[in-house]
Write a protein that holds these residues in place. Sequence first.
Motif, PDB file in Angstrom:
ATOM      1  N   TYR A 207      -1.092  -2.086   2.084  1.00 54.91           N
ATOM      2  CA  TYR A 207      -2.229  -1.179   1.867  1.00 54.91           C
ATOM      3  C   TYR A 207      -3.409  -1.676   2.693  1.00 54.91           C
ATOM      4  O   TYR A 207      -3.954  -2.754   2.409  1.00 54.91           O
ATOM      5  CB  TYR A 207      -2.631  -1.137   0.386  1.00 54.91           C
ATOM      6  CG  TYR A 207      -1.545  -0.699  -0.566  1.00 54.91           C
ATOM      7  CD1 TYR A 207      -1.487   0.606  -1.042  1.00 54.91           C
ATOM      8  CD2 TYR A 207      -0.573  -1.606  -1.016  1.00 54.91           C
ATOM      9  CE1 TYR A 207      -0.499   1.009  -1.927  1.00 54.91           C
ATOM     10  CE2 TYR A 207       0.420  -1.211  -1.904  1.00 54.91           C
ATOM     11  CZ  TYR A 207       0.448   0.092  -2.352  1.00 54.91           C
ATOM     12  OH  TYR A 207       1.428   0.488  -3.236  1.00 54.91           O
ATOM     13  N   LYS A 211      -7.661   2.093   2.391  1.00 52.77           N
ATOM     14  CA  LYS A 211      -6.840   2.772   1.388  1.00 52.77           C
ATOM     15  C   LYS A 211      -6.893   2.031   0.057  1.00 52.77           C
ATOM     16  O   LYS A 211      -6.924   2.631  -1.023  1.00 52.77           O
ATOM     17  CB  LYS A 211      -5.398   2.872   1.875  1.00 52.77           C
ATOM     18  CG  LYS A 211      -4.482   3.636   0.933  1.00 52.77           C
ATOM     19  CD  LYS A 211      -3.063   3.725   1.480  1.00 52.77           C
ATOM     20  CE  LYS A 211      -2.149   4.476   0.504  1.00 52.77           C
ATOM     21  NZ  LYS A 211      -0.744   4.506   0.981  1.00 52.77           N
ATOM     22  N   LYS A 213      -9.295   0.334  -1.172  1.00 55.38           N
ATOM     23  CA  LYS A 213     -10.565   0.502  -1.880  1.00 55.38           C
ATOM     24  C   LYS A 213     -10.558   1.746  -2.769  1.00 55.38           C
ATOM     25  O   LYS A 213     -11.389   1.861  -3.669  1.00 55.38           O
ATOM     26  CB  LYS A 213     -11.722   0.566  -0.870  1.00 55.38           C
ATOM     27  CG  LYS A 213     -12.179  -0.815  -0.390  1.00 55.38           C
ATOM     28  CD  LYS A 213     -13.231  -0.690   0.683  1.00 55.38           C
ATOM     29  CE  LYS A 213     -13.926  -2.018   0.937  1.00 55.38           C
ATOM     30  NZ  LYS A 213     -14.909  -2.352  -0.093  1.00 55.38           N
ATOM     31  N   GLU A 214      -9.653   2.685  -2.515  1.00 56.40           N
ATOM     32  CA  GLU A 214      -9.419   3.776  -3.468  1.00 56.40           C
ATOM     33  C   GLU A 214      -8.457   3.210  -4.514  1.00 56.40           C
ATOM     34  O   GLU A 214      -7.247   3.300  -4.396  1.00 56.40           O
ATOM     35  CB  GLU A 214      -8.828   4.982  -2.744  1.00 56.40           C
ATOM     36  CG  GLU A 214      -9.733   5.538  -1.655  1.00 56.40           C
ATOM     37  CD  GLU A 214      -9.023   6.592  -0.803  1.00 56.40           C
ATOM     38  OE1 GLU A 214      -8.056   7.214  -1.307  1.00 56.40           O
ATOM     39  OE2 GLU A 214      -9.438   6.781   0.344  1.00 56.40           O
ATOM     40  N   GLU A 216      -7.092   3.609  -7.318  1.00 59.29           N
ATOM     41  CA  GLU A 216      -5.933   4.227  -7.982  1.00 59.29           C
ATOM     42  C   GLU A 216      -4.686   4.147  -7.103  1.00 59.29           C
ATOM     43  O   GLU A 216      -3.555   4.188  -7.611  1.00 59.29           O
ATOM     44  CB  GLU A 216      -6.236   5.676  -8.375  1.00 59.29           C
ATOM     45  CG  GLU A 216      -6.445   6.638  -7.219  1.00 59.29           C
ATOM     46  CD  GLU A 216      -7.879   6.655  -6.690  1.00 59.29           C
ATOM     47  OE1 GLU A 216      -8.175   7.489  -5.824  1.00 59.29           O
ATOM     48  OE2 GLU A 216      -8.691   5.815  -7.152  1.00 59.29           O
ATOM     49  N   ASN A 217      -4.872   3.990  -5.779  1.00 60.47           N
ATOM     50  CA  ASN A 217      -3.722   3.869  -4.873  1.00 60.47           C
ATOM     51  C   ASN A 217      -2.930   2.590  -5.100  1.00 60.47           C
ATOM     52  O   ASN A 217      -1.721   2.544  -4.853  1.00 60.47           O
ATOM     53  CB  ASN A 217      -4.180   3.886  -3.404  1.00 60.47           C
ATOM     54  CG  ASN A 217      -4.659   5.248  -2.949  1.00 60.47           C
ATOM     55  OD1 ASN A 217      -4.167   6.268  -3.433  1.00 60.47           O
ATOM     56  ND2 ASN A 217      -5.604   5.286  -2.029  1.00 60.47           N
ATOM     57  N   GLU A 255     -14.958  -4.550  -7.093  1.00 58.59           N
ATOM     58  CA  GLU A 255     -13.606  -4.094  -6.744  1.00 58.59           C
ATOM     59  C   GLU A 255     -12.578  -5.177  -7.025  1.00 58.59           C
ATOM     60  O   GLU A 255     -11.499  -4.903  -7.574  1.00 58.59           O
ATOM     61  CB  GLU A 255     -13.563  -3.691  -5.266  1.00 58.59           C
ATOM     62  CG  GLU A 255     -14.363  -2.432  -4.965  1.00 58.59           C
ATOM     63  CD  GLU A 255     -14.544  -2.178  -3.470  1.00 58.59           C
ATOM     64  OE1 GLU A 255     -14.803  -1.012  -3.106  1.00 58.59           O
ATOM     65  OE2 GLU A 255     -14.446  -3.133  -2.677  1.00 58.59           O
ATOM     66  N   THR A 362       2.387   6.848  -8.853  1.00 58.14           N
ATOM     67  CA  THR A 362       1.202   7.575  -9.283  1.00 58.14           C
ATOM     68  C   THR A 362       1.555   9.035  -9.574  1.00 58.14           C
ATOM     69  O   THR A 362       2.627   9.526  -9.180  1.00 58.14           O
ATOM     70  CB  THR A 362       0.102   7.544  -8.207  1.00 58.14           C
ATOM     71  OG1 THR A 362       0.595   8.205  -7.035  1.00 58.14           O
ATOM     72  CG2 THR A 362      -0.267   6.112  -7.843  1.00 58.14           C
ATOM     73  N   LYS A 364       0.208  11.414  -8.121  1.00 58.48           N
ATOM     74  CA  LYS A 364       0.267  12.048  -6.797  1.00 58.48           C
ATOM     75  C   LYS A 364       1.678  11.952  -6.205  1.00 58.48           C
ATOM     76  O   LYS A 364       2.143  12.884  -5.538  1.00 58.48           O
ATOM     77  CB  LYS A 364      -0.751  11.405  -5.852  1.00 58.48           C
ATOM     78  CG  LYS A 364      -0.836  12.094  -4.483  1.00 58.48           C
ATOM     79  CD  LYS A 364      -1.892  11.469  -3.605  1.00 58.48           C
ATOM     80  CE  LYS A 364      -2.038  12.240  -2.291  1.00 58.48           C
ATOM     81  NZ  LYS A 364      -0.779  12.322  -1.524  1.00 58.48           N
TER      82      LYS A 364
END
Length: 386
Positions: A207, A211, A213-214, A216-217, A255, A362, A364
């Motif tokens: 990652y 990416k 830092k988002e 939920e990914n 974070e 996820t 997604k």
Amino acid sequence: MNQDFLTPVKESVVAYLELQSSLCLGNSIRIHTQQAGFPDLENVQIAILGVQEDRNSQDNFGCGENLHFIRKKLYELFPGKWQTNIADLGNVLKGNAVSDTYFAVSKIIEDLLKKNIIPVIIGGGQDITYVNYRAYDALEQTVNITAVDSRFDLGNLDDALTSQSYLSKIIMQEPNNLFNYSNVGYQTYFNSQEEIQLLDNLFFDTYRLGKAKELENIEPAFRNADIVSIDLGSIRQSEAPANNNASPNGFYGEEICAIARYAGISDKVSSFGIYEYNSKYDNQHQTAHLIAQMIWYFIEGVNFRVKDYPFSSKENYQKFTVLLDDDDPLTFYKSNKTGRWWIEINILSDNKYKRHALIPCTYKDYTDATMQKIPEKWYKAMRKLA
């Protein structure tokens, strides 16, 4: 537990704790002190372990010293509404040879794992991740590692074991019990294109920082990990200066604390390490304070574990089957407890990879599958099993 390898927490830290509130976290930790001796580990869930080994840390000599600064900052924090019992085992001193330190650390971690106690390792270079991994040999199971790092630390195959070459040793050396490796937060300019391609060819999960830092990914990468290893170089220098390899970009303090909580709340994570802390580069103990807060969030996560997979039966999940145009259907499971998602991998019952039958994913990933887009993590898992 072999206590001979461990030295007590520094007396100045114990004296400092006496000046703090009776309600602070330090007063609820069972501490290995000169006066009280080694703590009773009955019903302990988390054990803090300091490692004073820095000889194989690349360009960061001194990263095993002054761990008492971290302890002071941790002890003075106030606990949440926790039921978790915590012990501080003290420090493993440098052995005559680096291999002596490695043996001691591996043996202690192995003993803790057998007691179902989660070691929280502070100090030392990230080469200790390899030592942590080797402690799982005695459990005779495959292992998933998630590293939070700006670099992959592959090095060259003929390099000696260091903080910047430990991953190639994990991948290549027998016994090879690694099932999956995930890197969270790599920065492309610190890694060659050949290294990036190699990890992709090995079907590992990577990652990039943007990416990651988002947040939920990246949660599934921690839900799927046995070992979580955090290099302070993954945090931006302004937030955590106590590392000679720190750089301007990386995670912010809040974070990295969220990431530590992800690691704690994962039902699977059984060891957690924060490496490359070098107090001589710190600014008013700012990094020590951040590490203390990371540990706090990890403990918070452990306290709120809900025993999802692999502890629950499938009756506790909603099952979703996605029909694909040209392939077998994909099966997803959603936890009734947490709303977290998994995707099923078809594994023979006698396969040694049986504990990886459900791969965290996820929502997604599920919605992508309904649009005929196979999740990359399913594809990679299946290729590893081929």
